[in-house]
Design an enzyme around this catalytic site. Structure first.
Site, PDB file in Angstrom:
ATOM      1  N   LYS A 146     -15.573  -9.547   8.086  1.00  0.00           N
ATOM      2  CA  LYS A 146     -14.509 -10.397   7.537  1.00  0.00           C
ATOM      3  C   LYS A 146     -15.062 -11.752   7.084  1.00  0.00           C
ATOM      4  O   LYS A 146     -14.526 -12.383   6.191  1.00  0.00           O
ATOM      5  CB  LYS A 146     -13.406 -10.618   8.585  1.00  0.00           C
ATOM      6  CG  LYS A 146     -12.511  -9.406   8.808  1.00  0.00           C
ATOM      7  CD  LYS A 146     -11.446  -9.254   7.734  1.00  0.00           C
ATOM      8  CE  LYS A 146     -10.669  -7.953   7.915  1.00  0.00           C
ATOM      9  NZ  LYS A 146      -9.895  -7.586   6.716  1.00  0.00           N
ATOM     10  N   GLU A 206       0.834  -1.197   0.000  1.00  0.00           N
ATOM     11  CA  GLU A 206       0.000   0.000   0.000  1.00  0.00           C
ATOM     12  C   GLU A 206       0.876   1.257   0.000  1.00  0.00           C
ATOM     13  O   GLU A 206       0.566   2.242  -0.672  1.00  0.00           O
ATOM     14  CB  GLU A 206      -0.920  -0.024   1.233  1.00  0.00           C
ATOM     15  CG  GLU A 206      -2.143   0.846   1.074  1.00  0.00           C
ATOM     16  CD  GLU A 206      -3.249   0.460   2.067  1.00  0.00           C
ATOM     17  OE1 GLU A 206      -3.680  -0.712   2.053  1.00  0.00           O
ATOM     18  OE2 GLU A 206      -3.666   1.324   2.844  1.00  0.00           O
ATOM     19  N   GLU A 260     -13.631 -12.761  -5.586  1.00  0.00           N
ATOM     20  CA  GLU A 260     -12.303 -12.270  -5.972  1.00  0.00           C
ATOM     21  C   GLU A 260     -11.203 -12.962  -5.182  1.00  0.00           C
ATOM     22  O   GLU A 260     -10.043 -12.959  -5.595  1.00  0.00           O
ATOM     23  CB  GLU A 260     -12.186 -10.761  -5.716  1.00  0.00           C
ATOM     24  CG  GLU A 260     -13.134  -9.878  -6.497  1.00  0.00           C
ATOM     25  CD  GLU A 260     -14.478  -9.731  -5.798  1.00  0.00           C
ATOM     26  OE1 GLU A 260     -14.797 -10.542  -4.904  1.00  0.00           O
ATOM     27  OE2 GLU A 260     -15.224  -8.817  -6.158  1.00  0.00           O
ATOM     28  N   GLU A 262     -16.169 -10.983   3.745  1.00  0.00           N
ATOM     29  CA  GLU A 262     -15.009 -10.734   2.877  1.00  0.00           C
ATOM     30  C   GLU A 262     -14.408 -12.061   2.379  1.00  0.00           C
ATOM     31  O   GLU A 262     -14.085 -12.204   1.200  1.00  0.00           O
ATOM     32  CB  GLU A 262     -13.945  -9.935   3.637  1.00  0.00           C
ATOM     33  CG  GLU A 262     -12.731  -9.574   2.785  1.00  0.00           C
ATOM     34  CD  GLU A 262     -11.619  -8.912   3.595  1.00  0.00           C
ATOM     35  OE1 GLU A 262     -11.433  -7.698   3.463  1.00  0.00           O
ATOM     36  OE2 GLU A 262     -10.935  -9.612   4.370  1.00  0.00           O
ATOM     37  N   GLU A 315       2.203   1.693  -3.407  1.00  0.00           N
ATOM     38  CA  GLU A 315       1.123   2.170  -4.270  1.00  0.00           C
ATOM     39  C   GLU A 315       0.889   3.665  -4.063  1.00  0.00           C
ATOM     40  O   GLU A 315       0.713   4.424  -5.031  1.00  0.00           O
ATOM     41  CB  GLU A 315      -0.173   1.390  -3.975  1.00  0.00           C
ATOM     42  CG  GLU A 315      -1.337   1.805  -4.876  1.00  0.00           C
ATOM     43  CD  GLU A 315      -2.654   1.106  -4.530  1.00  0.00           C
ATOM     44  OE1 GLU A 315      -2.644   0.191  -3.689  1.00  0.00           O
ATOM     45  OE2 GLU A 315      -3.684   1.490  -5.113  1.00  0.00           O
ATOM     46  N   SER A 320      -7.232   1.873  -2.385  1.00  0.00           N
ATOM     47  CA  SER A 320      -6.033   1.087  -2.689  1.00  0.00           C
ATOM     48  C   SER A 320      -6.440  -0.281  -3.220  1.00  0.00           C
ATOM     49  O   SER A 320      -7.399  -0.893  -2.735  1.00  0.00           O
ATOM     50  CB  SER A 320      -5.213   0.921  -1.410  1.00  0.00           C
ATOM     51  OG  SER A 320      -4.315  -0.159  -1.573  1.00  0.00           O
ATOM     52  N   CYS A 344     -10.440  -1.621  14.574  1.00  0.00           N
ATOM     53  CA  CYS A 344     -10.765  -3.043  14.768  1.00  0.00           C
ATOM     54  C   CYS A 344     -10.859  -3.433  16.240  1.00  0.00           C
ATOM     55  O   CYS A 344     -11.572  -4.381  16.574  1.00  0.00           O
ATOM     56  CB  CYS A 344      -9.727  -3.916  14.087  1.00  0.00           C
ATOM     57  SG  CYS A 344      -9.436  -3.445  12.388  1.00  0.00           S
ATOM     58  N   CYS A 394      -8.215  -2.086   4.001  1.00  0.00           N
ATOM     59  CA  CYS A 394      -8.161  -3.256   4.906  1.00  0.00           C
ATOM     60  C   CYS A 394      -9.513  -3.619   5.492  1.00  0.00           C
ATOM     61  O   CYS A 394      -9.720  -4.737   5.923  1.00  0.00           O
ATOM     62  CB  CYS A 394      -7.244  -2.996   6.090  1.00  0.00           C
ATOM     63  SG  CYS A 394      -5.711  -2.260   5.654  1.00  0.00           S
TER      64      CYS A 394
END
Lengths: 571, 153
Positions: free
Chosen positions: A357, A278, A365, A360, A281, A318, A503, A298
């Protein structure tokens, strides 16, 4: 200051307090049910009713300001009877099969019933059973247990500004749920799970996946590995009767080994990797006229929010996978290659402070081979705690152990991922040193720490001052996103975490997360960082070795292929 | 009139919600707000569908299900109850051959109950659409229903 009497004890308190707050200062405990620190629910349940001399009827202590000369009684037979009656009425419309509930012995309604001394319910059950909402991978809604306290509605509407949950119908018919009583996956729900965290009973919970993990642990044909997120280790102790924010690094590893995990790794390792990708990037976007501000990726709650409600800003996010997914990919590619194991035989469990999560991990993907998820199953902090209880692990007696390698050597920067502002701080430590080619004098970015909704900092990158921002909680996120949409965002880099505090305050964390608890978990997070030998991601030697050995260099073709992803408008 | 024309009459602010819901309800012969309409309203006002649905289901004079052309609302409050010698509700249920909450097969009537409508001095009373009918007797109810049927035929 003002003077009043509570239960014939004279009290002196500052102006502007409620009766509830004043009483607590004098260790007079008035029971509450719907009330929750930091939320705005008042006098819904009426459990906190008290008598005030000269006033008609009972008043709710949580919403009545204490006045000079007031004479308050909190324990008269009339008050106690009213509280009992209210609780019995709630129980008559509640699926009170307590021993078959995940909140058994950890339920606010159950404790209340016990403390009020309810040994018989004078009212027959009027519960009309409704089906459960089991249709999404993150959350389960069981309205048979809902007591209509309104906490989930308040957190969803006011803290997260999502407003998926609302009260529907009126009077006795009143229910809590999404519009048209549809399942959550038909709504623009981000699965952040804040509703589950504040629910006083078992009406909204994470989808429990502990059974399948037990199965896999006892399947000899499967190679089970587990990763643990940074925020879990500063919170799980709370569920095992330890103080808020207890740091349980080594004991956690050891307890996992008791459960039967042979390969215990640290998500902090791929957090360091995330910073490398990241950070690179970001530098690339700054140097080569890429889309700015760049936003972190994230947090799956945030990604859901962006894809559902603000797809026009997707280019700002990102392309890096989250640390959880980077770990999953590495496990099924790099690790499988190096160990000569078929990736189909590897089963990746991850323990996260998060309910989003779970969703996710199911995204299409994130499937490297054979349409099998890279991360096979996600447990929340609460579910892992449940497995410890099922097994009878005694946290006090077990010895500390280090994480296993190759994904066990980490930095202080990675631990910061658990805190709001942490990804930003970790990224700045690395980006600053790479761009300016000199060490940071003070690596602590205090201005991006803490529970404030939106935090800012300015950093010098190659002689140019850039502004960065950090937001936690989706209501604050909305503000930053709207700036970008209006073209007025003054920032170059923005960190977004969907949950208040980051988190450490995630929807999968132990129940009863209030700001005091968040502060304790944050303090532990920064303590771990301070204690680490290495506190910058780009100085993690195992990360550098991984690039040398497998990934080439940050943002290389190989790194892009494995560690980056894309986003698309949904619904 | 199209729904979109109704929306445009009101400022795109949350405070217009109830008026919009009432006007759409009046506009439609089957007096209800559909799911599509909830979505349109929420988009126009910039509020969530959960909010629109919450308001819509809170008020008993609005409905999420299709209703009859005429809505009969029987007062269920105490003065009407005390003065009700012959049971207005049961009488209506019998005459219409349906129970409270239902719509007649010809789509002409929906039978509902309501809280006090302010006609206590002439109890028992009921509303049909927004028209009050008071000092009800069995015969009177029969005549009233017949008059509505006639107009429709």
């Amino acid at each position: 200051m003002m003077n009043a009497m509570i239960n014939n004890v004279s009290v002196e308190v500052e102006d502007g307090l409620t009766i509830l707050e004043a009483a607590r200062k004098y260790n007079i405990n008035i029971p509450t049910l719907c009330h929750y620190p930091e939320l705005h629910i008042n006098s819904d349940c009426r459990i906190c009713s008290v008598e005030i001399d000269g006033r008609k009827g009972l008043k709710t202590a949580c919403s009545t300001p204490i006045k000079d000369g007031m004479n308050i009684i909190t324990n008269s037979p009339r008050v106690l009877n009213a509280r009992k009656t209210i609780t019995e009425l709630i129980l008559a419309n509640h699926d009170a099969n307590c021993t078959a509930c995940t909140r058994n012995l950890n339920c606010e309604l159950q404790s209340l019933a016990k403390n009020l001394g309810i040994d018989i319910n004078r009212f027959p059950s009027v519960l009309e059973r409704k089906p459960l909402d089991l249709l999404n991978p993150s959350l389960v809604r069981n309205s048979n247990r809902c007591i209509k306290c309104g906490r989930c509605v308040d957190v969803c509407k006011n803290v997260q500004a999502m407003h998926v949950l609302e009260t529907m119908h009126r009077g006795h018919e009143m229910t809590v749920g999404p519009a048209f009583d549809e399942p959550l996956n038909d709504q623009t729900c981000t699965f952040c799970g804040q509703c589950a965290n504040v629910c006083p009973v078992g009406a909204i919970m994470e989808k429990d996946n502990t059974d399948v993990v037990w199965e896999k642990l006892h399947d000899p044909s499967v190679y089970v590995m587990v990763q643990i997120a940074p925020a879990v280790r500063v919170a799980i102790g709370e569920t095992l009767d330890h103080e808020n924010g207890l740091i349980s690094n080594g004991k956690l590893v050891s307890a996992l080994r008791h459960l039967g995990f042979d390969h215990i790794y640290d998500t902090n390792f791929t957090a360091d990797l995330t910073i490398m990708e990241e950070g690179t990037e970001l530098i690339d976007r700054i140097m080569n006229g890429g889309v700015l501000p760049m936003m972190t990726s994230c947090c799956p709650g945030w990604i859901n929010f962006a894809e559902q409600r603000h797809p026009n800003i997707i280019d700002h996010i990102s392309s890096c996978k989250s640390p959880q997914q980077m770990f999953g990919t590495l496990a099924k590619t790099y690790y499988a290659d190096k160990s000569n194991i078929d990736s189909r035989d590897i089963y990746v469990v991850s323990v996260m402070p998060c309910t989003a999560k779970k969703y996710e991990a199911t995204r299409k993907e994130f499937r490297s081979f054979y349409d099998i998820p890279d991360v096979d199953i996600v447990l929340t902090t609460r579910e892992l705690s449940k497995m410890f209880r099922q097994m009878g692990v005694d946290f006090d007696l077990i010895k500390e152990e280090p994480f296993d390698n190759p994904f066990g050597i980490t930095t202080g920067a990675a631990q910061l991922f658990g805190a709001s502002g942490g990804v930003m701080e970790a990224a700045l430590r690395t980006v600053y040193e790479i761009v300016n080619k000199k060490p940071l004098v003070d690596i602590n970015f205090e201005s991006v720490r803490g529970l404030q909704g939106i935090k800012e900092a300015t950093v010098d990158l190659g002689g140019k001052e850039i502004k960065v921002a950090v937001s936690n909680g989706l209501a604050n996120t909305k503000t930053l996103v709207e700036q970008i949409e209006a073209g007025t965002s003054p920032y170059t880099f923005i960190e977004i975490m969907a949950c208040p505090g980051g988190c450490i305050g995630g929807g999968g964390q132990p129940y009863g997360t209030t700001n005091d608890v968040r502060e304790a978990r944050l303090a532990s997070t920064y303590f771990i960082d301070e204690e680490m030998v290495c506190r910058k991601s780009h100085e993690n030697e195992m990360i550098l070795a991984l690039y040398e050995d497998y990934l080439d260099e940050p943002n290389s073709e190989q790194a892009h292929h494995l560690l980056h992803t894309y986003y698309e408008a949904r619904k | 009139m199209q729904i979109i024309d109704v929306l445009k009459k009101y400022p795109a602010s949350q405070t217009s919600l109830l008026e919009i819901l009432l006007e759409i309800d009046r506009l439609k012969d089957n007096h209800y707000i559909s799911k599509e309409e909830v979505h349109m309203i929420s988009e126009y006002l910039g509020v969530r569908t959960s909010h629109v649905y919450s308001v819509l289901t809170f008020y008993t004079l609005l409905s999420t299900e299709p209703r009859g052309k005429h809505i009969i609302q029987v007062c269920k409050d105490i003065p009407c109850y005390v003065n009700d010698a012959f049971d207005v509700r049961k009488t209506l249920e019998k005459m219409l051959n349906m129970s409270v909450g239902q719509t007649s097969r010809d789509g002409l009537f929906t039978l509902e109950e309501t809280a006090c409508i302010g006609c206590c001095d002439e109890a028992p009373a009921m509303l049909i659409d927004l028209e009050p009918y008071t000092n009800l007797t069995r015969d009177k109810i029969e005549r009233i229903l017949a008059s509505y049927r006639e107009v429709t035929l």
